[in-house]
Scaffold this active site. Structure first.
Site, PDB file in Angstrom:
ATOM      1  N   GLU A   2      34.501  23.592 -31.912  1.00  0.00           N
ATOM      2  CA  GLU A   2      34.991  22.263 -32.621  1.00  0.00           C
ATOM      3  C   GLU A   2      35.694  21.311 -31.743  1.00  0.00           C
ATOM      4  O   GLU A   2      37.055  21.036 -31.876  1.00  0.00           O
ATOM      5  CB  GLU A   2      35.762  22.670 -33.937  1.00  0.00           C
ATOM      6  N   GLU A  62      28.886  30.279 -37.387  1.00  0.00           N
ATOM      7  CA  GLU A  62      29.936  30.998 -38.432  1.00  0.00           C
ATOM      8  C   GLU A  62      29.114  30.737 -39.843  1.00  0.00           C
ATOM      9  O   GLU A  62      28.328  29.610 -39.963  1.00  0.00           O
ATOM     10  CB  GLU A  62      31.098  29.853 -38.603  1.00  0.00           C
TER      11      GLU A  62
END
Ligand code: IPT
Length: 961
Positions: free
Chosen positions: A413, A489
């Site tokens: 991220e 994820e």
């Protein structure tokens, strides 16, 4: 300017040595862990006189190393997910900068025959300024990355040395370390003094490939000094630098983590080698190991221990790996930083595929400018380039000798930007043997695998087929289609859930392009703390007085904070099973989902049970099934009675390094159908003082509500649509339902009785009513039809929706309160654990029992839990009383010592207090779980739509006939 200059540099690290491989050697070393003198301050700009040898630490306290000071009485832990907990103005940081001064002395052992000495810090959060004997050595940076200093010229032999370290919570590097976890500081990994003999090995790199066509291992060990490589089991004895092809080696895989022990010896040092031969490749858009498409059934793992934070003992690391292995997990992503090197050694030894991730995340720029340029984001700003590349180098150099590491990840991220490209470029040049991963590079310009997070099952399917929307740049699009896909994820395991795992796995197993997925995440990160009156609970964001926090978003694990498996982990185990057993009345199909090995290590048992009684049990022999193959064998179970259940189980035939013989990996069941029990009928309706009595059921004559069953008082009886909202229902979810549910008023149902009709001839009472919600016209018309025999009463509920319902229901069912003495529960149905419409893989048919307490699942943030699915019969006993309820054919059942309302209102399990009653829910169903707290909602097939419900239960007082 109150922050020292190094705290606002783009690369605060200074004076440290180039990164090199982790090694276990016979060179002398001395642990400097232990109790250090410690002084805590709220600011960073204190004088640094404490580093001088003659400074007096009188008045200081002590602190253990490794440890976080926030968990040792100084400052407090704080949790934010993405947000930086201070004004975003890189590279600046606040003046309020908790700072810990550490000091200890050490003596170099007299017998050390060494030429040089190094000081290694395996982890300091966030930076540490280091002095030895009053001399500045430099500054560490990169909290989860090792830093070494050469102290040869400063260290004193035969005298006491004074080591001083000033650690700051915030530094410019904090902008690179915005992982979703607690802000915890200090020297939290080992500190070691390393003696380096003359001729010691500076760095080494074991290249151990496996040629799956020839079965050869290809070995070459690089070093910076002359050395010899020996692997006795293979008769290898070669010079470092030499390449050798070795026939007939046993390759390394996560399934069979075969390591050849050996040694790398120079004139000055012997390094222990544990060589795993394996080759990672990408071909035909498949992720392959040793030439075979390999599917990672993974989880994300943070370093976390409920008592010590990111200080994780060897025992805990081993526990984590065994927990994963025992739950059929074969891969781990080290989100979002490298673990301690020891963790990877254990992965090498016990067998897990590892995506080793760099210590890098700049997520806090998203809330500022989510869809645009992420202004100031270090992934783009050239001033940060060196710092980012430095982090990648330190990841790769330290961990390059681990066979378990099959991919490098640039971080998490950070948006996109050229600095990530520079990291990738460096890693590709240095280590072409491992593919690169990074999720936010959707173009895959920099990386070798296409990676995404939290996609739906449907999108995964599209990607699996290679039919995703084209990327705007045609060249990049073509390249991306040739790459495997990683779902780095998915299935966010916050609170009750995740649901929908089985449907994901079906897709993963089907498409070779899919390299696998990593559930978010292994553990809740709750920190053990106490209420004022001393009752323990796992604290989350906001429990430690934080100014800014993200509440229980830190509790999103498959296991609870103390490492106990939560229901989600059991569900995952069933879904990740490496063999699938399909059982019918007369046959068994075994499907092997291992990529590399057969099923020779498994023992198969066939058990037949009827109503909890075992009728037979026997081991059966099944010839080994090869990887990705399946075989069917006949099952010779004679005369299967109605209702009998065959369970075939596959367990370890012998002890493995990660579980004992008998450990079950997979099971399958078949049930011989049986007719549903008939409704109770025939008893007359008797009118007494304000009551209508039919068999054991006593109804209030005016409201038609059940008030007793024989001598058992019943209260709170009525239809029920509410559940204590789960995290996936809540407002921050991607499919929020809580607001609309509360707006309708589902949490405040009003029941009106319109008619109580008694048909004496038929022995039937029909109660017709309206289930409504204040302020809303949405409602249900509910008809309750009672019939009974002498000892049993059947209630059939027929419910019809009224109005334009626009959202699924939390649940539809019936609730009643019984005396609290009824606290033992036995049931026939699915168990032993909880189950919901989209998480039913882990439960099996049988007869189960538990206390009411044991039926509660202590989610860190209390919410709906404990549902037992497909219950045909439930027996409540205690205090000399008993009540049996039978479903026609089955209901979902929940038993609690408190109400749904109390559960819904609680912030921590310690808020829940028994109210003296046993609350029983007998439901037609509940809405599915999904994983919308960060991801998709429950699949349509698992949603409880507000349609018509028609189901029945029979209450019986045992011992009355
Ligand atoms: C995703 C993060 O990568 C992970 O660290 C964690 O925060 C997770 O969310 C939620 O628990 S990012 C999200 C914006 C999809």
């Amino acid at each position: 300017m109150t922050s020292p200059a190094y705290l606002t540099d783009f690369l605060p690290r200074r004076g440290t040595l180039p990164a090199r491989s982790w090694a276990r050697s016979d060179a002398p070393e001395l642990s400097l862990n232990g109790e250090w003198a410690f002084r805590y301050a709220e600011r960073a700009d204190l004088p640094d006189d404490f580093a001088s040898a003659d400074f007096d630490t009188a008045g200081w306290g002590t602190i253990p190393v490794p440890a976080h000071w926030q968990l040792n009485g100084h400052g407090a832990p704080a949790y934010t997910n993405r947000r930086y907990p201070f004004p975003v103005d890189p590279p600046h940081i606040p003046d309020e900068n908790p700072t810990g001064d550490y000091r200890r002395t050490f003596a170099v052992p007299a017998d050390w025959a060494v030429e040089r000495m190094l000081l290694r810090f395996d982890g300091i959060d966030s930076v540490g300024r280091v002095w030895l004997n009053g001399m500045k050595l430099g500054v560490t940076s990169g909290s989860r990355l090792a830093s070494e200093f050469d102290i040869t010229d400063v260290v004193r032999r035969g005298e006491e040395n004074v080591l001083a370290v000033r650690v700051h919570q915030w530094s410019s590097a904090t902008y690179l370390e915005d992982q979703d976890m607690w802000w915890l500081s200090g020297i939290f990994r080992d500190v070691t003094l390393l003696g380096r003999p003359a001729g010691a090995i500076g760095d080494h790199w074991v290249h151990a490939d496996y040629d799956h066509r020839s079965g050869e291992g290809i070995l070459r060990v690089e070093t910076d000094v002359p050395a010899r490589v020996t692997l006795p089991a293979l008769g290898v004895d070669i010079a470092a630098g030499e390449e050798l092809r070795i026939p007939g080696v046993r390759p390394w895989s996560a399934e069979d983590p075969w390591l050849y022990d050996g040694e790398l010896a120079s004139d000055g040092e012997r390094i222990r080698l544990r060589v795993g031969f394996r080759t990672v490749s990408i071909a035909e858009s498949e992720f392959r190991v040793n030439g075979v498409r390999t599917l990672m059934r993974g989880v994300n793992r943070h370093d976390i221990d409920t008592d010590t934070g990111r200080v994780v003992s060897e025992e805990r690391m081993r526990h984590d790996i065994l927990l994963m292995k025992q739950h059929n997990i074969n891969a781990v992503r080290t989100s979002h930083y490298p673990p301690q090197a020891r963790f990877l050694e254990l992965c090498d030894e016990l067998g897990l595929w590892v995506i080793d991730e760099c210590d890098l995340e700049t997520h806090g720029f998203y809330p500022i400018d989510w869809f645009h340029e992420l202004a100031g984001n270090p992934a783009k700003d050239p001033r940060w380039r060196e710092a980012l590349v430095d982090r990648m180098q330190r990841l790769v150099e330290r961990d390059k000798n681990s066979p378990s590491v099959v991919m490098w990840s640039l971080g998490n991220e950070c948006g996109t930007g050229e600095n990530l490209g520079a990291m990738a470029q460096w890693a590709r040049d240095r280590d072409p043997s491992r593919p690169l991963h990074y999720e936010r590079d959707w173009s895959t310009e920099y990386v070798d695998v296409y990676s995404r997070m939290y996609t739906t099952q449907a999108e995964l399917e599209v990607i699996g087929r290679g039919e995703e929307e084209p990327w705007p740049d045609a060249d990049l699009d073509r390249e991306r289609r040739a790459k495997p896909f990683v779902l780095c994820e998915y299935a966010h395991s916050m609170g009750n859930g995740p649901g929908g795992l089985a449907e994901y796995q079906e897709v993963f197993e089907k498409h070779p392009r899919l390299a696998g997925g990593f559930v978010w995440e292994l553990y809740d990160h709750g920190l053990r703390t106490q209420t004022e009156d001393g009752r323990e609970f796992f604290g989350y964001g906001g429990d430690f007085g934080e100014e800014l926090h993200d509440a229980n978003f830190v509790a999103d694990g498959l296991a609870f904070s103390d490492g106990t498996p939560a229901p989600g982990l059991l569900e995952l185990k069933a879904v990740y099973a490496p063999v699938v057993l399909h059982v019918s009345a007369d046959s068994l199909t075994v499907t092997n989902r291992y990529d590399h090995g057969d099923t020779a290590h498994l023992a198969f048992t066939v058990r037949v049970e009827l109503d909890g009684v075992e009728l037979s049990s026997e081991r059966i022999q099944i010839a080994p099934v090869g990887p990705r193959r399946s075989v069917s064998v006949p099952l010779a179970v004679a005369d299967l009675p109605e209702g009998a259940v065959i369970t075939v189980s596959a367990a370890l035939a012998a002890d493995a390094a990660w579980a004992p013989a008998g450990h079950e990996l997979a099971w399958g069941q078949f049930e011989q159908p049986r007719a549903s029990a008939p409704y109770a009928q025939g008893a007359p309706v008797v009118r007494t003082d304000g009551e209508l009595v039919v068999g054991p059921a006593r109804l209030d004559a005016r409201s038609g509500r059940l008030v007793g069953l024989g001598d058992l008082p019943v209260s709170g009886f009525g239809p029920d649509v509410w559940r204590a909202v789960i995290d996936n229902d809540r407002p921050f979810s991607w499919a929020p339902k809580e607001q609309r549910w509360r707006q309708i008023g589902l949490d405040h149902a009003h029941v009106r009785t319109d008619d109580v009709a008694v048909s004496e001839a038929d022995g039937e009472i029909v109660v017709t009513g309206h289930l409504g919600f204040p302020g809303s016209d949405l409602a249900y018309r509910v008809e309750q039809r009672w019939t009974a025999s002498a000892d049993a009463a059947t209630l059939r509920i027929v419910a019809e929706p009224i109005g334009a319902w626009d959202i699924e229901l939390p649940r539809f069912g019936l609730r009643l309160a019984l005396p609290g003495e009824l606290e033992h529960v036995e049931w026939d149905g699915y168990g032993p654990g909880e189950a919901y419409s989209d998480s039913r893989s882990a439960v099996r048919l049988g007869r189960w029992s538990a206390s009411v307490d044991e039926l509660q699942t202590p989610y860190a943030f209390p919410q709906e839990n404990g549902n037992r699915a497909g219950v045909r019969r439930v027996l409540l006993t205690g205090g000399g009383a008993a009540l049996e309820v039978t479903g026609h054919p089955a209901v979902d059942a929940t038993v609690r010592p408190w109400t749904t309302e109390a559960l819904d209102a609680a912030a921590h399990p310690t808020d829940l207090v028994r109210d003296g009653l046993t609350w029983l829910n007998l439901d037609a169903g509940q809405n599915g779980l999904g994983s919308a707290s960060c991801g998709p909602a429950a699949l349509p097939s698992a949603r409880l739509l507000p349609g018509r419900f028609d189901y029945a239960v029979t209450f019986r007082l045992p011992g009355r006939d």
